[in-house]
Design a protein around this motif. Structure first.
Motif, PDB file in Angstrom:
ATOM      1  N   SER A 414       0.651  -1.264   0.158  1.00 42.43           N
ATOM      2  CA  SER A 414      -0.024  -0.004  -0.037  1.00 42.43           C
ATOM      3  C   SER A 414       0.877   1.392   0.088  1.00 42.43           C
ATOM      4  N   ARG A 415       2.134   1.239   0.343  1.00 40.54           N
ATOM      5  CA  ARG A 415       3.181   2.360   0.303  1.00 40.54           C
ATOM      6  C   ARG A 415       2.978   2.782  -1.063  1.00 40.54           C
ATOM      7  N   ALA A 416       2.872   2.268  -1.933  1.00 36.07           N
ATOM      8  CA  ALA A 416       2.836   2.599  -3.536  1.00 36.07           C
ATOM      9  C   ALA A 416       1.753   3.352  -3.767  1.00 36.07           C
ATOM     10  N   VAL A 417       0.825   3.638  -3.178  1.00 35.11           N
ATOM     11  CA  VAL A 417      -0.376   4.318  -3.424  1.00 35.11           C
ATOM     12  C   VAL A 417      -0.180   5.646  -3.523  1.00 35.11           C
ATOM     13  N   PRO A 418       0.212   6.547  -2.445  1.00 33.12           N
ATOM     14  CA  PRO A 418       0.635   7.971  -2.481  1.00 33.12           C
ATOM     15  C   PRO A 418       1.615   8.135  -3.621  1.00 33.12           C
ATOM     16  N   LEU A 419       2.519   7.089  -3.876  1.00 36.53           N
ATOM     17  CA  LEU A 419       3.626   7.442  -4.967  1.00 36.53           C
ATOM     18  C   LEU A 419       2.860   7.502  -6.279  1.00 36.53           C
ATOM     19  N   LEU A 420       2.008   6.470  -6.534  1.00 36.09           N
ATOM     20  CA  LEU A 420       1.397   6.373  -7.836  1.00 36.09           C
ATOM     21  C   LEU A 420       0.380   7.875  -7.932  1.00 36.09           C
ATOM     22  N   ASP A 438      -4.562  -3.155  -9.713  1.00 41.59           N
ATOM     23  CA  ASP A 438      -5.522  -4.194  -9.163  1.00 41.59           C
ATOM     24  C   ASP A 438      -4.934  -5.187  -7.923  1.00 41.59           C
ATOM     25  N   GLY A 439      -3.748  -5.043  -7.699  1.00 42.09           N
ATOM     26  CA  GLY A 439      -3.237  -5.758  -6.472  1.00 42.09           C
ATOM     27  C   GLY A 439      -3.226  -4.953  -5.151  1.00 42.09           C
ATOM     28  N   LEU A 440      -3.728  -3.712  -5.245  1.00 41.33           N
ATOM     29  CA  LEU A 440      -3.442  -2.681  -3.990  1.00 41.33           C
ATOM     30  C   LEU A 440      -4.608  -2.819  -3.057  1.00 41.33           C
ATOM     31  N   GLY A 441      -5.619  -3.306  -3.354  1.00 42.02           N
ATOM     32  CA  GLY A 441      -6.749  -3.469  -2.459  1.00 42.02           C
ATOM     33  C   GLY A 441      -7.356  -2.013  -2.054  1.00 42.02           C
ATOM     34  N   PRO A 442      -8.320  -2.037  -1.202  1.00 41.33           N
ATOM     35  CA  PRO A 442      -8.982  -0.903  -0.859  1.00 41.33           C
ATOM     36  C   PRO A 442      -8.158   0.540  -0.816  1.00 41.33           C
ATOM     37  N   SER A 443      -6.886   0.406  -0.339  1.00 40.52           N
ATOM     38  CA  SER A 443      -6.021   1.828  -0.175  1.00 40.52           C
ATOM     39  C   SER A 443      -6.059   2.550  -1.772  1.00 40.52           C
ATOM     40  N   ALA A 444      -6.089   1.796  -2.673  1.00 35.98           N
ATOM     41  CA  ALA A 444      -6.040   2.397  -3.885  1.00 35.98           C
ATOM     42  C   ALA A 444      -7.300   3.200  -4.341  1.00 35.98           C
ATOM     43  N   ALA A 445      -8.194   3.238  -3.663  1.00 40.61           N
ATOM     44  CA  ALA A 445      -9.494   3.971  -3.887  1.00 40.61           C
ATOM     45  C   ALA A 445      -9.106   5.430  -4.112  1.00 40.61           C
ATOM     46  N   MET A 446      -8.380   6.163  -3.239  1.00 43.13           N
ATOM     47  CA  MET A 446      -8.099   7.326  -3.364  1.00 43.13           C
ATOM     48  C   MET A 446      -7.624   7.667  -4.866  1.00 43.13           C
ATOM     49  N   ARG A 467      -4.588   4.957 -25.361  1.00 37.22           N
ATOM     50  CA  ARG A 467      -4.504   5.938 -24.043  1.00 37.22           C
ATOM     51  C   ARG A 467      -5.798   5.642 -23.128  1.00 37.22           C
ATOM     52  N   ALA A 468      -6.614   5.231 -23.625  1.00 34.11           N
ATOM     53  CA  ALA A 468      -7.744   5.118 -22.485  1.00 34.11           C
ATOM     54  C   ALA A 468      -7.778   3.593 -21.711  1.00 34.11           C
ATOM     55  N   ALA A 469      -7.535   2.692 -22.567  1.00 35.52           N
ATOM     56  CA  ALA A 469      -7.522   1.124 -22.058  1.00 35.52           C
ATOM     57  C   ALA A 469      -6.642   1.078 -20.639  1.00 35.52           C
ATOM     58  N   PRO A 470      -5.501   1.579 -20.457  1.00 32.30           N
ATOM     59  CA  PRO A 470      -5.119   1.480 -19.316  1.00 32.30           C
ATOM     60  C   PRO A 470      -5.628   2.167 -18.124  1.00 32.30           C
ATOM     61  N   LEU A 471      -6.154   3.590 -18.407  1.00 32.28           N
ATOM     62  CA  LEU A 471      -6.758   3.933 -17.477  1.00 32.28           C
ATOM     63  C   LEU A 471      -8.366   3.321 -17.055  1.00 32.28           C
ATOM     64  N   LEU A 472      -8.997   2.897 -18.096  1.00 28.00           N
ATOM     65  CA  LEU A 472      -9.997   2.025 -17.892  1.00 28.00           C
ATOM     66  C   LEU A 472      -9.759   0.862 -16.949  1.00 28.00           C
ATOM     67  N   TYR A 473      -8.765   0.026 -17.107  1.00 32.83           N
ATOM     68  CA  TYR A 473      -8.425  -0.935 -16.441  1.00 32.83           C
ATOM     69  C   TYR A 473      -8.224  -0.545 -15.047  1.00 32.83           C
ATOM     70  N   ALA A 474      -7.424   0.603 -14.789  1.00 31.30           N
ATOM     71  CA  ALA A 474      -7.339   1.089 -13.412  1.00 31.30           C
ATOM     72  C   ALA A 474      -8.412   1.532 -12.844  1.00 31.30           C
ATOM     73  N   LEU A 475      -9.301   2.298 -13.374  1.00 35.02           N
ATOM     74  CA  LEU A 475     -10.512   2.560 -12.726  1.00 35.02           C
ATOM     75  C   LEU A 475     -11.384   1.316 -12.487  1.00 35.02           C
ATOM     76  N   ALA A 476     -11.348   0.353 -13.121  1.00 29.48           N
ATOM     77  CA  ALA A 476     -12.081  -0.776 -12.704  1.00 29.48           C
ATOM     78  C   ALA A 476     -11.636  -1.513 -11.428  1.00 29.48           C
ATOM     79  N   ALA A 477      -9.968  -1.376 -11.408  1.00 27.94           N
ATOM     80  CA  ALA A 477      -9.383  -1.971 -10.224  1.00 27.94           C
ATOM     81  C   ALA A 477      -9.732  -1.298  -9.056  1.00 27.94           C
ATOM     82  N   VAL A 478      -9.679  -0.134  -9.039  1.00 30.97           N
ATOM     83  CA  VAL A 478     -10.071   0.633  -7.881  1.00 30.97           C
ATOM     84  C   VAL A 478     -11.559   0.875  -7.434  1.00 30.97           C
TER      85      VAL A 478
END
Length: 700
Positions: A414-420, A438-446, A467-478
């Motif tokens: 989860s320490r990756a979240v603020p850096l992301l 997709d492996g960061l759990g609830p902490s990635a909601a921010m 451009r959009a596919a990676p962002l769509l994947y990330a939004l699904a993950a969080v």
């Protein structure tokens, strides 16, 4: 020089790019007094006349002239020409027709196998020229000659005697190592000489004064007799490496400087020179690679060797250990916690090449990277022992930072979240970082608001998918449901270019939003009738997640489960039916028809879906077990279903136990690897353990 070159009708011959009328100029270029011209000519020979190892009629016509150049002491860089000849004539073919057919081209005018055989014969006929090169004044020529002799000369016993004799007078370290490697090559190629040669290599490994020569002899002996590697190989090699380190008190000679040339050969040379720069004994890397290849499945010994190297004061040995471990962990399962922790520790080293090697290695580990997580976080934060200590900066450039952040995120830390979040504020974001959320759990909601903003900025043009596919994947993950307006904008505004891909990606994101995507229901219903199965099934998945109403969903999916449906379309529909579960029990009859399909993946998806919708293990389990043996790449999907089945999958217990006892990764390939291969194999092991645990609980 090059007598008779004008008598050859070069225009009637061919190479990779057409008529070979430019070959005389290349041959003359090899004899030029200008180093840049020689390198350009050599690049042309590899790029056209010997393109990707092929042998054309023009390649055959070159052989007499190349041999002539090698024999002329006034020609410079002859070592490179010797290597070219070794490559041209070094492909070994058996006499049976099947071997020849393997190399045969569909073009009847060009039969590579015959050309390879003719090249080998032509060079062997002139191979005596290489005999005198072992004592040539040019060390680069002496370095190339042993391999040429071992590969191409028709009298291996004579060559073996010459190489062993030459070893007693040769003083150049790398040439001596090349002599030993050539001796090992002869032993591998000629069984009648193997026993004698293995004995001699064993003697040299203990008797030589130079520790580098002893290590080379030990590596070649292991290569020639892998079943007879001594039990004490780890302390033996470790001791030799320490002797090499303490005796090599100066950096390696970078050699004479050459003018930079815009060629692939020049780029490779510069990379090799950069890799060796500042290292007293860069040749140890290849010796250890040979030894590791011989040790093969002796994983514990290989790990012990790597651990010893990672503790060496020599940063070059530690860097070699990282690259060697990359090859080991990609193929073999094992206990790598200590190794990974020590590789993480290299992130504190002031040597940028070592930090780069460590970062590149850690990127591919996913959950296996957890022992290095503290080191990654410290390096990224620049705290005590981190980025700012010693080097004064986090990384040289963004690539190092992004690599470490990717490794930390893939480890699920989860320490990756603020850096992301900080990375998402920058103009460009590395795609892999978005796919790692997709492996960061609830902490990635921010991260959802930042992802939403970036998606809103994406132009609805021809590059939308990229451009959009990676962002769509990330939004699904969080589960970033607040981005629904932006996702709908992409779904509705997709241009003709890759429209179906864009729609599928957007629909997958809407499915992850679940009921929060209610506003998109009309769009989902409309796309149920899409001509693309990937879009229609993704719409069905999203509609089910949003409403839980099977009324429109099941018929939309079942239309892709008809005779004659392409396998990929059938699989997409079956996958969604399985996700719906018992509510899709009405689809069981049509799923049963997929159990006997010719396409393995259709059988696997149908069997898994049938279990999930009906609980019928008696029909599904035999199909899954047969596919397990037929295609190893289906095992992750099958194991996931077996874990769900629990006691109903008790007939798979032996299969699961066998998989858990295998040392080799199920998806290991000799010809390369993918970035997710280790992760997928570790996922398979996790699923197998879960399946076994559920089976055992059901027995008691």
């Amino acid at each position: 020089m090059l007598t008779g070159i004008e008598e050859v009708d070069w225009a009637s011959l061919g190479h990779a790019y057409g008529p070979a009328d430019d070959v005389p100029e290349l041959l003359r270029g090899l004899a030029s007094a200008d180093p840049a011209e020689r390198e350009t000519a050599l690049d042309g020979m590899y790029g056209a006349v010997h393109h990707q190892g092929d042998v054309y009629d023009s390649t055959l016509a070159c052989i007499p002239f190349l041999l002539e150049l090698v024999a002329d002491p006034d020609v410079q860089d002859r070592g490179c020409i010797v290597e070219l000849l070794t490559s041209i004539g070094g492909i070994e073919l058996d006499d049976d027709d099947e071997e020849l057919d393997e190399f045969a081209s569909e073009d009847e005018e060009f039969i590579p196998a015959a050309n390879y055989a003719m090249a080998a014969a032509a060079i062997a006929a002139g191979a005596d020229v290489f005999l005198g090169l072992v004592s040539d004044p040019d060390p680069e020529v002496r370095l190339a000659a042993p391999c040429a002799l071992a590969s191409l000369h028709p009298e291996p016993a004579r060559v073996l005697t010459l190489l062993r004799e030459r070893l007693t007078v040769e003083r150049d370290t790398e040439v001596r190592l090349a002599l030993v490697a050539a001796v090992g090559r002869i032993a591998l190629r000629h069984a009648s000489l193997r026993t004698e040669t293995v004995d001699w290599l064993g003697w040299l490994a203990r008797a030589a004064h130079d520790p580098g020569l002893r290590l080379a002899a030990l590596a070649q002996r292991a290569r020639c007799a892998p079943g007879d590697i001594p039990d004490d190989v780890v302390p033996w090699v470790t001791g030799l490496l320490e002797e090499i380190r303490t005796s090599a008190n100066r950096p390696a000679d970078p050699g004479s400087e050459r003018a930079a040339t815009p060629t692939l050969i020049g780029q490779v040379r510069e990379l090799l020179e950069e890799h060796a720069a500042g290292r007293p004994a860069p040749w140890t890397e290849e010796l250890l690679r040979t030894l590791h290849a011989a040790l093969d499945d002796r994983v514990d010994d290989r790990i012990a060797l790597i651990l010893a190297q990672l503790r060496s004061p020599d940063w070059g040995q530690r860097s070699d250990a990282i690259w060697l471990c990359g090859g080991l962990i990609r193929v073999w399962r094992g206990r790598y916690e200590e190794v990974v922790g020590l590789i993480g520790a290299q992130l504190r080293d002031p040597e940028p090449r070592l930090r780069e090697a460590a970062t590149s290695f850690l990127e591919r580990l996913f959950e296996l990277g957890v022992p290095a997580a503290d080191a990654l976080a410290a390096r990224l934060a620049g705290g005590p022992g981190g980025a700012s200590s010693g080097s004064g900066q986090a990384f040289v450039g963004r690539s190092g930072r992004d690599g470490a952040l990717l490794a930390l995120a893939r480890a699920g830390d989860s320490r990756a979240v603020p850096l992301l979040a900080r990375a998402l504020e920058e103009p460009e974001v590395r795609r892999e970082l978005l796919y790692a959320m997709d492996g960061l759990g609830p902490s990635a909601a921010m991260l959802a608001p930042l992802l939403r903003r970036r998606l809103a900025e994406v132009e609805l043009d021809e590059r939308l998918y990229d451009r959009a596919a990676p962002l769509l994947y990330a939004l699904a993950a969080v589960r970033g449901g607040q981005a629904l307006p932006e996702v709908l904008r992409v779904l509705r505004g997709a241009p003709a270019n890759r429209r179906d891909w864009v729609r599928e990606a957007a629909l997958r994101t809407l499915a992850a939003f679940g009921p929060a995507a209610g506003e998109a229901v009309p769009d989902m219903r409309e796309l149920l009738g899409a001509e693309s199965a990937s879009v229609a099934t993704a719409a069905a998945r999203a509609l089910w997640a949003a409403e839980g109403d099977r009324g429109d969903v099941l018929p939309a999916l079942e239309r892709w489960l008809r005779p004659g449906t392409p396998g990929g379309d059938w699989c997409a529909a079956a996958q969604v039916l399985g996700e719906i579960g018992p509510a899709a029990a009405a689809a069981a009859p049509v799923l049963r028809s997929g159990l006997v399909a010719r396409d393995l993946w259709v059988r696997v998806r149908s069997a898994a879906a049938l279990w999930r919708v009906s609980g019928e293990s008696s029909a599904s389990l035999p199909v899954l077990l047969a596919a397990w043996e037929e295609n190893r790449h289906a095992r992750v999907d099958i194991a996931e279903c077996l874990a769900e089945m629990g006691p109903a999958a008790s007939g798979a217990q032996l299969v699961i136990l066998t998989e858990l006892t295998r040392r080799r990764r199920h998806n290991a390939r000799e010809d390369g690897s993918g970035s997710h291969d280790i992760h997928l194999d570790e996922k398979l092991l996790t699923l197998c353990r879960a399946a076994l645990a559920r089976m055992e609980r059901g027995m008691f």
